[in-house]
Design a protein around this motif. Structure first.
Motif, PDB file in Angstrom:
ATOM      1  N   TYR A   3       0.654  -1.155  -0.019  1.00 40.78           N
ATOM      2  CA  TYR A   3      -0.130  -0.019  -0.104  1.00 40.78           C
ATOM      3  C   TYR A   3       0.909   1.401   0.201  1.00 40.78           C
ATOM      4  CZ  TYR A   3      -3.001   3.582   1.948  1.00 40.78           C
ATOM      5  OH  TYR A   3      -3.530   4.762   1.995  1.00 40.78           O
ATOM      6  N   ASN A 335     -11.347  10.843  -0.097  1.00 39.96           N
ATOM      7  CA  ASN A 335     -12.675  10.291   0.260  1.00 39.96           C
ATOM      8  C   ASN A 335     -12.663   8.836  -0.493  1.00 39.96           C
ATOM      9  OD1 ASN A 335     -13.532  11.978   2.192  1.00 39.96           O
ATOM     10  ND2 ASN A 335     -14.602  12.920   0.604  1.00 39.96           N
ATOM     11  N   GLU A 337      -9.895   7.327  -1.297  1.00 35.17           N
ATOM     12  CA  GLU A 337      -8.911   6.412  -0.647  1.00 35.17           C
ATOM     13  C   GLU A 337      -9.479   5.733   0.541  1.00 35.17           C
ATOM     14  OE1 GLU A 337      -4.614   5.139  -0.667  1.00 35.17           O
ATOM     15  OE2 GLU A 337      -6.156   5.834  -2.129  1.00 35.17           O
ATOM     16  N   ARG A 338     -10.206   6.568   1.293  1.00 44.36           N
ATOM     17  CA  ARG A 338     -10.466   6.129   2.600  1.00 44.36           C
ATOM     18  C   ARG A 338     -11.671   4.983   2.610  1.00 44.36           C
ATOM     19  NH1 ARG A 338     -11.428  12.219   5.102  1.00 44.36           N
ATOM     20  NH2 ARG A 338      -9.598  12.202   6.227  1.00 44.36           N
ATOM     21  N   ASP A 339     -12.632   5.428   1.626  1.00 46.07           N
ATOM     22  CA  ASP A 339     -13.706   4.283   1.238  1.00 46.07           C
ATOM     23  C   ASP A 339     -13.079   2.897   0.809  1.00 46.07           C
ATOM     24  OD1 ASP A 339     -15.448   6.075   1.720  1.00 46.07           O
ATOM     25  OD2 ASP A 339     -15.869   6.531  -0.310  1.00 46.07           O
ATOM     26  N   SER A 340     -11.830   3.071  -0.059  1.00 46.16           N
ATOM     27  CA  SER A 340     -11.509   1.756  -0.212  1.00 46.16           C
ATOM     28  C   SER A 340     -10.808   0.834   0.653  1.00 46.16           C
ATOM     29  CB  SER A 340     -10.094   2.047  -1.390  1.00 46.16           C
ATOM     30  OG  SER A 340      -9.066   2.831  -1.083  1.00 46.16           O
ATOM     31  N   ILE A 341      -9.806   1.661   1.568  1.00 46.73           N
ATOM     32  CA  ILE A 341      -9.340   1.127   2.742  1.00 46.73           C
ATOM     33  C   ILE A 341     -10.404   0.612   3.834  1.00 46.73           C
ATOM     34  CG2 ILE A 341      -8.103   1.699   4.920  1.00 46.73           C
ATOM     35  CD1 ILE A 341      -6.597   4.146   3.377  1.00 46.73           C
ATOM     36  N   PHE A 342     -11.506   1.153   4.036  1.00 42.38           N
ATOM     37  CA  PHE A 342     -12.361   0.614   4.847  1.00 42.38           C
ATOM     38  C   PHE A 342     -13.262  -0.492   4.231  1.00 42.38           C
ATOM     39  CE2 PHE A 342     -12.926   5.011   6.805  1.00 42.38           C
ATOM     40  CZ  PHE A 342     -11.985   5.033   7.668  1.00 42.38           C
ATOM     41  N   ALA A 343     -13.274  -0.546   2.986  1.00 42.03           N
ATOM     42  CA  ALA A 343     -13.849  -1.709   2.533  1.00 42.03           C
ATOM     43  C   ALA A 343     -13.041  -2.899   2.296  1.00 42.03           C
ATOM     44  CB  ALA A 343     -14.160  -1.210   0.849  1.00 42.03           C
ATOM     45  N   LYS A 345     -10.807  -3.511   4.754  1.00 42.43           N
ATOM     46  CA  LYS A 345     -10.800  -3.824   6.209  1.00 42.43           C
ATOM     47  C   LYS A 345     -12.067  -4.624   6.678  1.00 42.43           C
ATOM     48  CE  LYS A 345      -7.878  -0.537   8.178  1.00 42.43           C
ATOM     49  NZ  LYS A 345      -7.699   0.682   9.200  1.00 42.43           N
ATOM     50  N   ARG A 346     -13.438  -4.198   5.951  1.00 44.13           N
ATOM     51  CA  ARG A 346     -14.829  -4.839   6.206  1.00 44.13           C
ATOM     52  C   ARG A 346     -14.382  -6.246   5.498  1.00 44.13           C
ATOM     53  NH1 ARG A 346     -16.905   0.354   5.669  1.00 44.13           N
ATOM     54  NH2 ARG A 346     -17.067   0.112   3.329  1.00 44.13           N
ATOM     55  N   ARG A 349     -12.775  -8.614   7.505  1.00 43.27           N
ATOM     56  CA  ARG A 349     -13.195  -9.167   8.715  1.00 43.27           C
ATOM     57  C   ARG A 349     -14.398 -10.103   8.441  1.00 43.27           C
ATOM     58  NH1 ARG A 349     -14.425  -4.011  10.022  1.00 43.27           N
ATOM     59  NH2 ARG A 349     -12.501  -3.720  10.922  1.00 43.27           N
TER      60      ARG A 349
END
Length: 352
Positions: A3, A335, A337-343, A345-346, A349
């Motif tokens: 990353y 935003n 970039e954040r969305d892709s990171i959180f996606a 991680k989800r 999980r």
């Protein structure tokens, strides 16, 4: 795939008043920027050195990483250096025998020493990344004939020793090779010196058929202490010539070419977005250009310059709107970039 964090920023020049700069740096930080590129021209070095040290400190206090630009030291781009007033024999010379105005010869030992003293000044003000801005050897067209630099007595001697023939008056393959070798040798010495001080070296090379462009920059990219290779796919001039010009396509292709060069040499990258000379009513092109650079894979994206480059004669026609669109464009990819990171991680999980 490893990353690469997104880093955003802008070039900052034209203001040397710390209290005003403080507000500007906070403005950049509030709008999600990570990097500020400070100019350190010859005038800044001789007249504003303590102020520049304070500006670097204040930008770091605002959370910005300072890069220091060699603005005008070797001629264009930027403010004119005073170096040649002290060392006129170090002038670059066109192949028709004329002096090349504000440009020094990169093979001049006096100019190379001057560069090292400038690097010392960068160290003094707290700079840890040097941004070598658009290395370029000027040419001149006279009555349909293009003359090149540098063809001073020193360069003519070096050329003849290397190629076994006198330097011609009109460029050919050997002249082009000599030009790139000259720039690469200059940077080999300069970057080794700054590396020895613990500094990072970043460069921006132009697109197109210049003495050094992405098409001819291999010898600079291969330098062991040139850490970061960038380019500036600026579109305003091209779009003025062609109404059908596609900003997204142009910036995307330029950024991809840059990234492929960096991948080949194992270097980091920097991609520049044009926020100067933008016509009134065309500010939305900035959003398109930023999206294109991000889609191409760029993760260090910088604007030239802060607030539509308002402090320069080449400023955007509507600087406030230009800056607003710059900030909006950067927020959009931040935003994303954040969305892709959180996606990611989800998704990870859910697999557990």
């Amino acid at each position: 795939m490893e990353y690469t964090p997104l880093r955003l920023g802008a070039a900052y020049h034209g203001n040397r008043m710390p209290h005003h700069a403080q507000k500007d740096f906070e403005d950049m930080a509030v709008h999600g920027m990570d990097i500020v590129v400070h100019m350190l021209s010859h005038t800044d070095w001789r007249r504003h050195l303590q102020v520049m040290k304070e500006l670097v400190e204040r930008s770091m206090d605002a959370g910005l990483e300072p890069w220091i630009d060699n603005w005008g030291l070797a001629g264009s781009p930027g403010d004119t250096s005073h170096f040649l007033a002290y060392y006129p024999e170090a002038h670059a010379v066109y192949s028709n025998g004329e002096h090349a105005g504000i440009y020094p010869c990169l093979n001049s030992p006096e100019f190379r020493q001057f560069t090292k003293e400038w690097i010392d000044a960068v160290e003094y003000i707290g700079g840890r990344t040097i941004f070598w801005d658009e290395p370029y050897l000027p040419t001149k067209n006279v009555d349909g004939t293009t003359y090149y630099t540098c063809a001073c007595p020193r360069c003519r001697k070096l050329f003849e020793e290397r190629y076994g023939r006198p330097m011609p008056s009109v460029s050919d393959a050997d002249v082009a090779d000599f030009a790139v070798s000259t720039i690469a040798d200059y940077f080999a010495e300069a970057t080794a010196y700054s590396h020895g001080k613990g500094m990072v070296n970043s460069v921006c090379v132009m697109l197109g058929t210049y003495a050094v462009s992405l098409d001819s920059a291999d010898r600079i990219c291969a330098l062991p202490f040139m850490d970061n290779i960038g380019s500036d796919p600026y579109w305003v001039h091209q779009k003025k010539k062609d109404e059908a010009f596609d900003v997204y396509d142009f910036v995307y292709k330029g950024a991809r070419q840059n990234l492929e060069v960096c991948e080949r040499f194992g270097k980091e990258h920097n991609i520049w977005i044009q926020t100067y000379a933008n016509p009134r009513g065309a500010e939305e092109d900035i959003v398109e250009a930023v999206e294109a650079a991000y889609d191409a894979g760029a993760r260090t994206i910088l604007a030239w310059g802060y607030y539509g480059s308002e402090s320069n004669d080449y400023r955007a026609e509507n600087a406030p709107v230009t800056w607003a669109r710059t900030c909006e464009a950067f927020a959009r990819i931040r935003n994303r970039e954040r969305d892709s990171i959180f996606a990611a991680k989800r998704a990870a999980r859910l697999k557990k």
